[in-house]
Design a protein around this motif. Structure first.
Motif, short mmCIF file in Angstrom:
data_model
loop_
_atom_site.label_atom_id
_atom_site.label_comp_id
_atom_site.label_asym_id
_atom_site.label_seq_id
_atom_site.Cartn_x
_atom_site.Cartn_y
_atom_site.Cartn_z
N SER A 96 -0.45 -30.97 -12.78
CA SER A 96 -0.54 -29.89 -11.79
C SER A 96 -1.77 -29.01 -12.02
CB SER A 96 0.73 -29.03 -11.83
OG SER A 96 0.79 -28.24 -13.00
N GLY A 97 -2.52 -29.30 -13.11
CA GLY A 97 -3.77 -28.58 -13.35
C GLY A 97 -3.84 -27.75 -14.61
N TYR A 98 -2.77 -27.80 -15.43
CA TYR A 98 -2.71 -26.88 -16.57
C TYR A 98 -2.69 -27.61 -17.92
CZ TYR A 98 -2.02 -23.30 -13.12
OH TYR A 98 -2.22 -22.46 -12.06
N ASP A 99 -3.74 -27.36 -18.71
CA ASP A 99 -3.82 -27.90 -20.06
C ASP A 99 -2.65 -27.35 -20.89
OD1 ASP A 99 -6.22 -29.02 -19.29
OD2 ASP A 99 -7.47 -27.57 -20.38
N ASN A 100 -2.15 -28.17 -21.79
CA ASN A 100 -1.14 -27.68 -22.72
C ASN A 100 -1.40 -28.31 -24.09
OD1 ASN A 100 0.54 -30.28 -22.77
ND2 ASN A 100 0.57 -29.76 -20.59
N GLU A 101 -0.58 -28.01 -25.06
CA GLU A 101 -0.88 -28.45 -26.43
C GLU A 101 -0.79 -29.95 -26.61
OE1 GLU A 101 2.77 -27.88 -29.29
OE2 GLU A 101 2.49 -26.04 -28.13
N VAL A 104 0.99 -23.47 -23.10
CA VAL A 104 0.47 -23.94 -21.81
C VAL A 104 -0.52 -22.90 -21.29
CG1 VAL A 104 1.01 -24.55 -19.42
CG2 VAL A 104 2.59 -25.19 -21.25
N ASN A 105 -1.74 -23.33 -21.00
CA ASN A 105 -2.77 -22.41 -20.50
C ASN A 105 -2.47 -21.95 -19.08
OD1 ASN A 105 -4.16 -22.65 -22.89
ND2 ASN A 105 -5.71 -24.06 -22.11
N GLY A 106 -3.04 -20.80 -18.73
CA GLY A 106 -2.85 -20.24 -17.40
C GLY A 106 -3.23 -18.77 -17.40
N ASN A 107 -3.27 -18.17 -16.22
CA ASN A 107 -3.74 -16.79 -16.13
C ASN A 107 -2.74 -15.80 -15.54
OD1 ASN A 107 -6.29 -17.42 -17.15
ND2 ASN A 107 -7.11 -17.90 -15.12
N CYS A 108 -2.07 -16.19 -14.47
CA CYS A 108 -1.42 -15.18 -13.64
C CYS A 108 -0.07 -15.64 -13.10
CB CYS A 108 -2.34 -14.83 -12.48
SG CYS A 108 -2.75 -16.28 -11.45
N ASP A 109 0.50 -14.82 -12.20
CA ASP A 109 1.79 -15.15 -11.60
C ASP A 109 1.71 -16.38 -10.71
OD1 ASP A 109 3.14 -13.12 -12.88
OD2 ASP A 109 2.86 -11.67 -11.27
N THR A 146 11.69 -25.23 -16.58
CA THR A 146 10.64 -24.59 -17.37
C THR A 146 10.49 -23.12 -16.97
OG1 THR A 146 9.41 -26.66 -17.60
CG2 THR A 146 8.17 -24.62 -17.92
N VAL A 147 10.38 -22.28 -17.99
CA VAL A 147 10.07 -20.86 -17.78
C VAL A 147 8.80 -20.55 -18.57
CG1 VAL A 147 10.84 -18.48 -18.11
CG2 VAL A 147 12.50 -20.26 -17.49
N TRP A 148 7.77 -20.06 -17.86
CA TRP A 148 6.47 -19.80 -18.50
C TRP A 148 6.22 -18.32 -18.65
CZ3 TRP A 148 1.44 -18.12 -16.57
CH2 TRP A 148 0.38 -18.37 -17.47
N ASP A 149 5.84 -17.90 -19.85
CA ASP A 149 5.54 -16.50 -20.14
C ASP A 149 4.05 -16.26 -19.91
OD1 ASP A 149 4.73 -14.14 -21.71
OD2 ASP A 149 6.80 -14.17 -22.42
N VAL A 150 3.74 -15.41 -18.92
CA VAL A 150 2.35 -15.15 -18.53
C VAL A 150 1.55 -14.55 -19.69
CG1 VAL A 150 0.85 -13.87 -16.94
CG2 VAL A 150 3.02 -14.81 -16.13
#
Length: 279
Positions: free
Chosen positions: A86-91, A33-38, A56-60
């Motif tokens: 919610s705005g986040y591209d994923n695989e 899952v794409n993303g940048n920060c906390d 869901t738990v996301w690793d930054v």
């Protein structure tokens, strides 16, 4: 200091274990899952969490989401759709452009447009709200028609026709794929499908019309709960006979408002009333 370091290292593990333990029949998948920060982490985890159904738990750093879900009621694909909305591209799914652009500037990650499906945003005010699309229209019609065929056979007090129609209905039930359903419809389906299959199979194998009618009552309750979430655009009528089941009453679904009782046939053909109109 050494003990303190060990505790810090174990905190994420205990957090994940606690999360996992709250979900019944838990299974876990790990997805990119794409993303940048906390801030991204907070949004992704909120979108990918729903009480005790899925968490869901996301690793930054690794850009990986661990999705723990109740395997009896949730398809992880649905969680990934919510994350995309919610705005986040994923695989598996791409976020709608409007949802991506609505993210804070610091959260607008570099989009590489992987081979994923674009999720359409149905509500521009709330990107987590989707219209409850169900099966494709032809699948919906086939599923409903197969159920109605069983009902019509019981109205005619024709046990052989009811058994044959139930066999066809069972095939339509087994053909349903949860990834063609809205999140809510898929949840209801997974909760009800075992009962629907069991009762439909029982009707197909029963030798007496009385046994078939008994199973049809229970099938109709499960079928109703699912059909309500389909939003097919077809008007259906949920009808009730107070005399069936030794006075306890029984329900069924019909395409027409005129009552034709599947529990008594010609004996009391018009006994009952419409208690709900499903549109």
């Amino acid at each position: 200091m050494k003990i303190k370091s060990i505790i810090i290292m174990l905190l994420p593990f205990f957090g994940f274990t606690a999360c996992h333990s709250q979900v019944k029949h838990a299974k876990t998948v790990v997805k990119k899952v794409n993303g940048n920060c906390d801030m991204c982490k907070k949004t992704i985890e909120e979108a990918g969490t729903s009480s005790k159904q899925y968490q869901t738990v996301w690793d930054v750093d690794k850009k990986l989401a661990s999705i723990t879900y109740d395997s009896t009621s949730v398809n992880p694909d649905l969680v990934l759709k919510k994350i995309a909305l919610s705005g986040y591209d994923n695989e598996s799914y791409l976020a709608p452009d409007q949802a991506y652009k609505a993210l804070p500037e610091c959260c607008q990650y570099k989009r590489n447009k992987p081979g994923a499906v674009l999720v359409k945003e149905e509500n521009t005010q709330d990107t987590t709200v989707k219209k409850a699309e169900s099966l494709k229209v032809d699948h919906v019609a086939e599923l409903i028609d197969a159920y109605i065929a069983v009902k019509d056979a019981l109205v005619k007090t024709d046990s052989k026709a009811a058994a044959a129609a139930a066999t066809q209905l069972l095939m339509k039930i087994e053909a349903v794929k949860t990834d063609e359903l809205s999140e809510k419809a898929a949840t209801v389906w997974l909760n009800q499908v075992k009962e629907m299959k069991s009762k439909t199979k029982a009707i197909s194998e029963a030798k007496s019309i009385e046994t078939q009618r008994s199973h049809f009552d229970e099938l109709s309750v499960s079928f109703h709960d699912f059909v309500v979430e389909l939003h097919t655009g077809v008007t259906l009528y949920y009808q009730h006979c107070p005399m069936a089941n030794d006075g306890q009453g029984a329900n069924w679904i019909s395409k027409e408002n005129t009552v034709k009782n599947p529990y008594y046939g010609n004996v009391m053909l018009n006994c009952g009333k419409t208690v709900e109109t499903i549109k």
